[in-house]
Design an enzyme around this catalytic site. Structure first.
Site, mmCIF file in Angstrom:
data_model
loop_
_atom_site.group_PDB
_atom_site.id
_atom_site.type_symbol
_atom_site.label_atom_id
_atom_site.label_comp_id
_atom_site.label_asym_id
_atom_site.label_seq_id
_atom_site.Cartn_x
_atom_site.Cartn_y
_atom_site.Cartn_z
ATOM 1 N N HIS A 148 -21.085 -54.089 -60.371
ATOM 2 C CA HIS A 148 -22.296 -53.970 -61.196
ATOM 3 C C HIS A 148 -23.137 -52.764 -60.765
ATOM 4 C CE1 HIS A 148 -25.483 -56.452 -58.730
ATOM 5 N NE2 HIS A 148 -24.827 -55.615 -57.969
ATOM 6 N N ASP A 149 -22.809 -52.164 -59.630
ATOM 7 C CA ASP A 149 -23.487 -50.941 -59.185
ATOM 8 C C ASP A 149 -22.988 -49.698 -59.913
ATOM 9 O OD1 ASP A 149 -25.004 -52.288 -57.288
ATOM 10 O OD2 ASP A 149 -23.528 -51.997 -55.699
ATOM 11 N N ASP A 173 -16.769 -50.352 -45.657
ATOM 12 C CA ASP A 173 -17.974 -49.799 -46.269
ATOM 13 C C ASP A 173 -18.236 -48.397 -45.724
ATOM 14 O OD1 ASP A 173 -20.432 -49.643 -47.760
ATOM 15 O OD2 ASP A 173 -20.599 -51.820 -47.623
ATOM 16 N N GLY A 181 -16.891 -52.775 -49.854
ATOM 17 C CA GLY A 181 -18.335 -52.705 -50.026
ATOM 18 C C GLY A 181 -19.004 -53.928 -49.427
ATOM 19 N N ASP A 219 -14.574 -44.497 -47.936
ATOM 20 C CA ASP A 219 -15.070 -44.347 -49.295
ATOM 21 C C ASP A 219 -14.089 -45.023 -50.248
ATOM 22 O OD1 ASP A 219 -15.800 -43.506 -51.840
ATOM 23 O OD2 ASP A 219 -16.190 -41.438 -51.248
ATOM 24 N N LYS A 244 -17.819 -58.522 -53.872
ATOM 25 C CA LYS A 244 -18.932 -59.353 -54.307
ATOM 26 C C LYS A 244 -20.101 -58.470 -54.727
ATOM 27 C CE LYS A 244 -22.144 -61.322 -51.810
ATOM 28 N NZ LYS A 244 -23.333 -61.105 -52.701
#
Length: 332
Positions: free
Chosen positions: A230-231, A192, A169, A212, A226
């Site tokens: 949290h997403d 990504d 990501g 993916d 990083k």
């Protein structure tokens, strides 16, 4: 950096973030009134448990999501609009201070506020809107630049013994470029989605791979993430961490997480920003900011048993001992 300059730097950034998230409190207040939360507690006549409050809230989508409600109440207690006290059984009960505030998105139908507004999730929306996608990617890259120079200089030992690293990501490659330049012996890859890669430049020191992370993560000695987990909600985060484990060598390797560790009781300048960021994640993508205990549980459930190191590096790019920092954490 002198302590006085550090405090000024932190205060300046905290003020900027407070303006960026300035819309949140008005939305919270509007929704609290619409859902009658202050009236529910007032009519109850005494502080209410979270479960009692959830049962009394009328939601057109059915049951209220207790986890989301807890996070909202935590923020409102932090803002001193509600009170929280423990009863004789240790159960938290919420009472009214001055006007209570709330936020939309408590229904347990699995959709976020953004999905209700635009009819699709954030990642699909970005893939279909190239201009917004470019702005989003550059915003993340700008934030990354503030952090990475400090990370590679203050946490050098995290990268010792690594021959290959994948930034999962990793967006347009800003973070992994810092690592590649600081440690040229590491074979660095940024991984990504295709629409992110399409908005990226090519760098000779970085290999770019599209894919993916829920399906596959390229193999490497180390996996860097990083501000990725949290997403995502806990279930999805565990899936991602398990894919990371599959990508690591069977006889070693490590995952390096750089993410917020939430401490609602901290008096650090970033505390309010972190609390609002949790609400932002809940609205925009269904994710969350996590406390120390929530991180430990997540990592353990995903099958990792050994934590190697745990540092604090604040978003200004300066090592810190405070619990409201972006925290690099490595584990096997």
């Amino acid at each position: 950096m002198a302590a006085e300059n550090l405090e000024q730097h932190q205060a300046a950034q905290a003020k900027l973030w407070s303006y960026i998230y300035g819309y949140t409190e008005s939305l919270v207040l509007k929704s609290a009134v619409q859902l009658d939360i202050p009236d529910i507690i007032h009519n109850h006549g005494k502080p209410m448990s979270l479960s009692d409050l959830a049962r009394r809230i009328s939601s057109p989508s059915g049951a209220v999501d207790h986890n989301r409600l807890y996070r909202i109440m935590r923020y409102l207690v932090y803002m001193k609009f509600f009170t929280k006290e423990s009863d004789v059984n240790g159960e938290d009960r919420y009472g009214l201070a001055p006007p209570a505030k709330y936020i939309d998105g408590l229904s347990n139908d699995g959709t976020t506020a953004l999905e209700k507004a635009v009819g699709m999730g954030i990642w699909e929306y970005l893939s279909k809107n190239p201009k917004t996608n470019s702005i989003f990617n550059e915003a993340l890259a700008c934030d990354t630049r503030l952090l990475m120079s400090a990370l590679v200089s203050e946490c050098k030992d995290m990268f010792q013994g690594i021959k290959s690293l994948v930034d999962v990501g990793g967006g347009t490659g800003t973070a992994v470029r810092y690592i590649a330049k600081a440690f040229p012996y590491i074979n660095c890859t940024v991984y990504d989605l295709p629409h992110v890669a399409a908005d990226s430049l090519t760098y000779p020191e970085v290999t770019r791979v599209e894919g993916d992370m829920f399906k596959y993560i390229p193999k490497a000695d180390a996996i860097l993430m990083k501000c990725i987990l949290h997403d995502w909600a806990d279930e999805e985060s565990i899936q991602i961490l398990k894919k990371c484990k599959e990508a690591l060598p069977s006889d070693g390797g490590k995952v390096i997480l750089v993410d917020i560790v939430l401490n609602p009781f901290s008096e650090h300048p970033y505390t309010k920003v972190r609390m609002v960021s949790d609400l932002d994640m809940m609205q925009s993508c269904g994710g969350k900011e996590r406390t120390e205990e929530e991180w430990k549980k997540l990592i353990y459930v995903a099958g990792f048993s050994r934590s190697l190191a745990d540092r604090d590096v604040n978003e200004a790019g300066i090592p810190s001992g405070n619990g409201d920092s972006l925290r690099p954490r490595e584990f096997k």
